[in-house]
Scaffold this motif. Structure first.
Motif, PDB file in Angstrom:
ATOM      1  N   ARG A 261       0.830  -1.214   0.000  1.00  0.00           N
ATOM      2  CA  ARG A 261       0.000   0.000   0.000  1.00  0.00           C
ATOM      3  C   ARG A 261       0.860   1.257   0.000  1.00  0.00           C
ATOM      4  N   ARG A 262       1.974   1.227   0.730  1.00  0.00           N
ATOM      5  CA  ARG A 262       2.855   2.390   0.757  1.00  0.00           C
ATOM      6  C   ARG A 262       3.529   2.599  -0.595  1.00  0.00           C
ATOM      7  N   HIS A 263       3.923   1.496  -1.272  1.00  0.00           N
ATOM      8  CA  HIS A 263       4.516   1.624  -2.603  1.00  0.00           C
ATOM      9  C   HIS A 263       3.514   2.200  -3.602  1.00  0.00           C
ATOM     10  N   LEU A 264       2.244   1.777  -3.474  1.00  0.00           N
ATOM     11  CA  LEU A 264       1.210   2.259  -4.394  1.00  0.00           C
ATOM     12  C   LEU A 264       0.793   3.689  -4.092  1.00  0.00           C
ATOM     13  N   GLY A 265       1.141   4.185  -2.912  1.00  0.00           N
ATOM     14  CA  GLY A 265       0.766   5.542  -2.528  1.00  0.00           C
ATOM     15  C   GLY A 265      -0.720   5.676  -2.250  1.00  0.00           C
ATOM     16  N   MET A 266      -1.334   4.636  -1.706  1.00  0.00           N
ATOM     17  CA  MET A 266      -2.767   4.626  -1.423  1.00  0.00           C
ATOM     18  C   MET A 266      -3.024   4.780   0.069  1.00  0.00           C
ATOM     19  N   GLY A 267      -4.158   5.361   0.399  1.00  0.00           N
ATOM     20  CA  GLY A 267      -4.622   5.379   1.770  1.00  0.00           C
ATOM     21  C   GLY A 267      -5.199   4.033   2.150  1.00  0.00           C
ATOM     22  N   LEU A 287       5.015  -7.724  -4.425  1.00  0.00           N
ATOM     23  CA  LEU A 287       5.228  -6.296  -4.646  1.00  0.00           C
ATOM     24  C   LEU A 287       5.653  -5.561  -3.382  1.00  0.00           C
ATOM     25  N   TRP A 288       5.717  -6.257  -2.239  1.00  0.00           N
ATOM     26  CA  TRP A 288       6.231  -5.579  -1.045  1.00  0.00           C
ATOM     27  C   TRP A 288       7.740  -5.334  -1.159  1.00  0.00           C
ATOM     28  N   LYS A 289       8.386  -6.086  -2.076  1.00  0.00           N
ATOM     29  CA  LYS A 289       9.806  -5.836  -2.352  1.00  0.00           C
ATOM     30  C   LYS A 289       9.934  -4.681  -3.330  1.00  0.00           C
ATOM     31  N   ARG A 290      10.757  -3.752  -2.994  1.00  0.00           N
ATOM     32  CA  ARG A 290      10.856  -2.522  -3.785  1.00  0.00           C
ATOM     33  C   ARG A 290      11.258  -2.798  -5.231  1.00  0.00           C
ATOM     34  N   GLU A 291      12.208  -3.692  -5.446  1.00  0.00           N
ATOM     35  CA  GLU A 291      12.662  -3.964  -6.819  1.00  0.00           C
ATOM     36  C   GLU A 291      11.557  -4.606  -7.643  1.00  0.00           C
ATOM     37  N   ASN A 292      10.770  -5.502  -7.038  1.00  0.00           N
ATOM     38  CA  ASN A 292       9.652  -6.118  -7.762  1.00  0.00           C
ATOM     39  C   ASN A 292       8.595  -5.078  -8.112  1.00  0.00           C
ATOM     40  N   PHE A 293       8.332  -4.169  -7.181  1.00  0.00           N
ATOM     41  CA  PHE A 293       7.328  -3.143  -7.434  1.00  0.00           C
ATOM     42  C   PHE A 293       7.775  -2.205  -8.562  1.00  0.00           C
ATOM     43  N   VAL A 294       9.049  -1.821  -8.585  1.00  0.00           N
ATOM     44  CA  VAL A 294       9.546  -0.923  -9.642  1.00  0.00           C
ATOM     45  C   VAL A 294       9.406  -1.584 -11.007  1.00  0.00           C
ATOM     46  N   THR A 295       9.759  -2.865 -11.092  1.00  0.00           N
ATOM     47  CA  THR A 295       9.630  -3.593 -12.365  1.00  0.00           C
ATOM     48  C   THR A 295       8.175  -3.700 -12.789  1.00  0.00           C
ATOM     49  N   TRP A 296       7.315  -4.041 -11.842  1.00  0.00           N
ATOM     50  CA  TRP A 296       5.876  -4.161 -12.136  1.00  0.00           C
ATOM     51  C   TRP A 296       5.282  -2.829 -12.560  1.00  0.00           C
ATOM     52  N   LYS A 297       5.669  -1.758 -11.892  1.00  0.00           N
ATOM     53  CA  LYS A 297       5.150  -0.423 -12.225  1.00  0.00           C
ATOM     54  C   LYS A 297       5.577  -0.006 -13.627  1.00  0.00           C
ATOM     55  N   ALA A 298       6.827  -0.314 -14.004  1.00  0.00           N
ATOM     56  CA  ALA A 298       7.297   0.017 -15.345  1.00  0.00           C
ATOM     57  C   ALA A 298       6.510  -0.755 -16.397  1.00  0.00           C
ATOM     58  N   GLU A 299       6.205  -2.014 -16.102  1.00  0.00           N
ATOM     59  CA  GLU A 299       5.406  -2.817 -17.041  1.00  0.00           C
ATOM     60  C   GLU A 299       3.991  -2.271 -17.166  1.00  0.00           C
ATOM     61  N   GLN A 300       3.407  -1.869 -16.048  1.00  0.00           N
ATOM     62  CA  GLN A 300       2.062  -1.303 -16.087  1.00  0.00           C
ATOM     63  C   GLN A 300       2.032  -0.003 -16.881  1.00  0.00           C
ATOM     64  N   ASP A 301       3.035   0.836 -16.698  1.00  0.00           N
ATOM     65  CA  ASP A 301       3.099   2.092 -17.444  1.00  0.00           C
ATOM     66  C   ASP A 301       3.270   1.839 -18.936  1.00  0.00           C
ATOM     67  N   GLU A 302       4.091   0.871 -19.276  1.00  0.00           N
ATOM     68  CA  GLU A 302       4.302   0.552 -20.690  1.00  0.00           C
ATOM     69  C   GLU A 302       3.029  -0.002 -21.315  1.00  0.00           C
ATOM     70  N   GLU A 303       2.337  -0.850 -20.570  1.00  0.00           N
ATOM     71  CA  GLU A 303       1.081  -1.400 -21.071  1.00  0.00           C
ATOM     72  C   GLU A 303       0.032  -0.309 -21.243  1.00  0.00           C
ATOM     73  N   MET A 304       0.011   0.649 -20.330  1.00  0.00           N
ATOM     74  CA  MET A 304      -0.929   1.763 -20.442  1.00  0.00           C
ATOM     75  C   MET A 304      -0.617   2.616 -21.666  1.00  0.00           C
ATOM     76  N   LYS A 305       0.653   2.826 -21.939  1.00  0.00           N
ATOM     77  CA  LYS A 305       1.040   3.600 -23.130  1.00  0.00           C
ATOM     78  C   LYS A 305       0.587   2.910 -24.410  1.00  0.00           C
ATOM     79  N   LYS A 306       0.718   1.576 -24.438  1.00  0.00           N
ATOM     80  CA  LYS A 306       0.284   0.834 -25.635  1.00  0.00           C
ATOM     81  C   LYS A 306      -1.231   0.951 -25.824  1.00  0.00           C
ATOM     82  N   LYS A 307      -1.965   0.854 -24.725  1.00  0.00           N
ATOM     83  CA  LYS A 307      -3.428   0.965 -24.825  1.00  0.00           C
ATOM     84  C   LYS A 307      -3.838   2.357 -25.300  1.00  0.00           C
TER      85      LYS A 307
END
Length: 333
Positions: A261-267, A287-307
Motif C-alpha cells: 500500500r505504501r509503494h502504491l501511494g494509497m490510503g 510487490l512488497w519488495k521494492r525492486e519487484n514493485f519498480v519492475t511491475w510499475k514500469a510494465e504497467q506504465d508501458e502497457e498503459m502507453k500501448k493501450k
C-alpha cells in the motif's frame, strides 16, 4: 502667529491630557465618575443608584422642545456610557488604569478596543458547537454513503443473484405466509427488496470510503483518543524498526500489505476498497519488495502507453496537440 496658535491648542489640551482623558475612549474628555456624580471609591450599588437617578432626569421623553430634547438625549447617552464602563469590573479597572497612567496612550487604546472587538460568546463554546456539528454531519453523511453503496450492490446482478440464492428459503417462506393474507405484488416486491438488502448488508464487507460508519470515526472521538493514537503510532513504528530493520524478521501478511500500500501511494480505505483478487495478485507478485514493485510499475506504465496508443480518441488528441499546441487561441477559432 502660527507658533502662538499651536501653543494655545496645547494649553487647551493640557487639562484633559493631565487627567488621562482621551477623545474617543470611554467618556471622551469627560470623567465617567464626574458624569455620574460618584467617586472612585464608590461601590457598584452606589454607581447603579446614581445612574438610575440621572437616567430619569435626562430621559428625552421627559423634556419638551427640540433643543431641550436634543440636549437631554446627549446627556442621557453620556450617562449610559459612563454606567456601562463603571458597572463592569474589568472595564472599570481599565478606565482607572487610564486615569492613573495618562502617558500610556497606546496601552489605553489597546485595552479599550480589545474589549470592544472581543467576541461576546466564549470561544470554547464556539469550538465545542462547531466540532459537534461537524461530527454529526460526518456521521450521517457516512451512513448516506453506506446506504448508497448497499443500494448499488442490490442492483448489480452478480451480488443480487447471490443474495437471492442465500435467502431463497426465507423469501419463499415469507411469501407463502403472507400469501394467505392475499399479499399484493407490490408488497411481495418490497419484501423481496428488503430481504436482498439485509442479506447484502450481512454478507457484503463494504470497505473504503463507503464502509459502514462507526462512532469511532467521528471527529469528536478522534480528538478525544488523539493522544492514544499518537502513542500507538510511535510504538508501532518503533516495533517495526526493531523487528524488521534490526532483527530482520520475515514479514507477515499484514506487513506485506502495508508495504504494498505504501509503494502504491494509497490510503488505507482506498487500498481496502480494491477487490480481493487484485490484492492477492499483488501478494503473488511479491510487490512488497521494492525492486519487484519498480519492475511491475514500469510494465504497467508501458502497457498503459500501448493501450493509449491504440485508442482512437487518444490519437486524435495527440494530433491536435501536435498541430495546435496547448492552449493556443487564434482569431480564426
Amino acid at each position: 502667529m502660527r507658533m502662538h496658535g499651536l501653543l494655545l491648542v496645547l494649553l487647551a489640551m493640557l487639562p484633559t491630557m493631565a487627567l488621562g482623558l482621551l477623545e474617543g475612549l470611554y467618556c471622551g474628555k469627560d470623567n465617567c465618575y464626574d458624569v455620574l456624580g460618584v467617586t472612585r471609591e464608590s461601590s457598584k450599588s452606589e454607581i447603579g443608584k446614581a445612574y438610575r437617578q440621572l437616567a430619569r432626569r435626562y430621559h428625552p421623553d421627559l423634556h419638551r422642545g427640540a433643543e431641550a430634547k436634543a440636549a437631554a438625549e446627549t446627556q442621557f447617552k453620556l450617562v449610559a456610557t459612563a454606567y456601562e464602563i463603571l458597572r463592569d469590573e474589568e472595564s472599570r479597572t481599565d478606565y482607572d488604569y487610564m486615569l492613573d497612567n495618562p502617558d500610556a496612550y497606546y496601552a489605553h487604546y489597546y485595552r479599550y478596543y480589545r474589549r470592544r472587538v472581543a467576541p461576546k460568546v466564549d470561544v470554547r463554546v464556539v469550538i465545542v458547537v462547531v466540532l459537534t456539528i461537524v461530527s454529526v454531519i460526518q456521521y450521517y453523511s457516512g451512513w448516506q454513503r453506506y446506504d448508497s453503496a448497499i443500494k448499488y450492490f442490490a442492483t448489480v446482478p452478480k451480488y443480487r443473484n447471490q443474495a437471492l440464492e442465500i435467502a431463497r428459503d426465507e423469501i419463499q417462506e415469507k411469501i407463502q405466509k403472507k400469501g394467505k393474507n392475499r399479499m399484493s405484488k407490490n408488497d411481495q416486491r418490497d419484501e423481496l427488496e428488503r430481504i436482498i438488502r439485509r442479506v447484502i448488508e450481512e454478507k457484503m464487507d463494504v470497505k473504503g470510503g463507503y464502509a459502514k460508519p462507526t462512532l469511532w470515526d467521528v471527529l469528536w472521538v478522534q480528538l478525544i483518543i488523539c493522544p492514544y493514537t499518537i502513542l500507538s503510532f510511535i510504538v508501532w513504528h518503533a516495533q517495526w524498526f526493531w523487528r524488521y530493520t534490526v532483527m530482520k524478521q520475515p514479514y507477515g501478511r499484514e506487513q506485506k500489505l502495508y508495504l504494498i500500500r505504501r509503494h502504491l501511494g494509497m490510503g488505507q480505505h482506498q487500498f481496502e476498497a480494491q477487490e480481493d483478487k487484485l490484492i492477492e495478485e499483488y501478494l503473488h507478485l511479491k510487490l512488497w519488495k521494492r525492486e519487484n514493485f519498480v519492475t511491475w510499475k514500469a510494465e504497467q506504465d508501458e502497457e498503459m502507453k500501448k493501450k493509449l496508443a491504440e485508442n482512437p480518441r487518444y490519437k486524435a488528441y495527440r494530433r491536435y496537440m501536435k498541430n495546435h499546441g496547448p492552449g493556443r487561441i487564434t482569431f480564426d477559432d
